[in-house]
Design a protein around this motif. Sequence first.
Motif, mmCIF file in Angstrom:
data_model
loop_
_atom_site.group_PDB
_atom_site.id
_atom_site.type_symbol
_atom_site.label_atom_id
_atom_site.label_comp_id
_atom_site.label_asym_id
_atom_site.label_seq_id
_atom_site.Cartn_x
_atom_site.Cartn_y
_atom_site.Cartn_z
ATOM 1 N N MET A 172 0.836 -1.214 0.000
ATOM 2 C CA MET A 172 0.000 0.000 0.000
ATOM 3 C C MET A 172 0.861 1.251 0.000
ATOM 4 N N LEU A 183 -3.887 -7.093 -1.978
ATOM 5 C CA LEU A 183 -3.634 -6.787 -0.580
ATOM 6 C C LEU A 183 -4.319 -7.833 0.286
ATOM 7 N N LEU A 239 -5.170 6.464 0.234
ATOM 8 C CA LEU A 239 -5.469 5.303 -0.613
ATOM 9 C C LEU A 239 -6.055 5.708 -1.964
ATOM 10 N N THR A 272 -7.063 -3.248 -8.031
ATOM 11 C CA THR A 272 -6.707 -3.760 -6.702
ATOM 12 C C THR A 272 -7.705 -4.800 -6.216
ATOM 13 N N ILE A 274 -9.944 2.557 -1.862
ATOM 14 C CA ILE A 274 -9.114 2.428 -3.060
ATOM 15 C C ILE A 274 -10.037 2.438 -4.279
#
Length: 227
Positions: free
Chosen positions: A94, A109, A165, A172, A194
């Motif tokens: 990140m 992530l 973010l 993502t 995000i």
Amino acid sequence: MDIALYYQEKGTKEPFILLHGNGEDGSYFKHQTDFFYDRYKVISLDTRGHGKSPRGTKPFTIKQFACDLYDFMTGLGISDAVILGFSDGANIAMEFAINHPDMVKALILNGGNLNPKGVKRTTQIPIEIGYKIAGRFASKSPDAKKNAEMLGLMVHEPNIERSELSKITAPTLVICGSNDIIKESHTKEIAESIPNARLSIIKGSHFIANRKPTAFNKEVEDFLQNI
């Protein structure tokens, strides 16, 4: 860069960088390496002070680890890569994606957090107690000093602002276990912050990539095929 990070690679195609969690090394991702190497060049790193990578003299922080990743990629001439980070590795990913969005082709992530408050207290309290105990013996024992530094990462780090973010531009996938040590509300907050991130919750613990590799790899594969 004051150190050279240890890494292993398998495959010959586009780079796919794997970032392990606190106290681990690149071997954590054995099942991902074996699964993806025919489509990527899978590169598993040992973070500074972990595995076979030296500690060096620079700060032992998530921000420094992200700087190390930048130096590593530029040193190998990697202009962009798919990056998968687990736990502290997700936090490094990140931090890196916020500061170098053009160097991230896709981002996965797994079990990351923005700050220590994202960790369930049932997990965090023993970490805090262990950190205090290790800290008392750190001046007398190299092992205690190393342990204090590792635990200190989880007590004081990461420190990522939710607003940052929005700087992440890569496709993502935010993925976690249904019984993760990270609060589910916190994981959802990351995914919601995000742009266009996809959220996936798989049945299992914090360690789904290692313990439930079939389900985990399928989610990652589906995500990568649709970006």
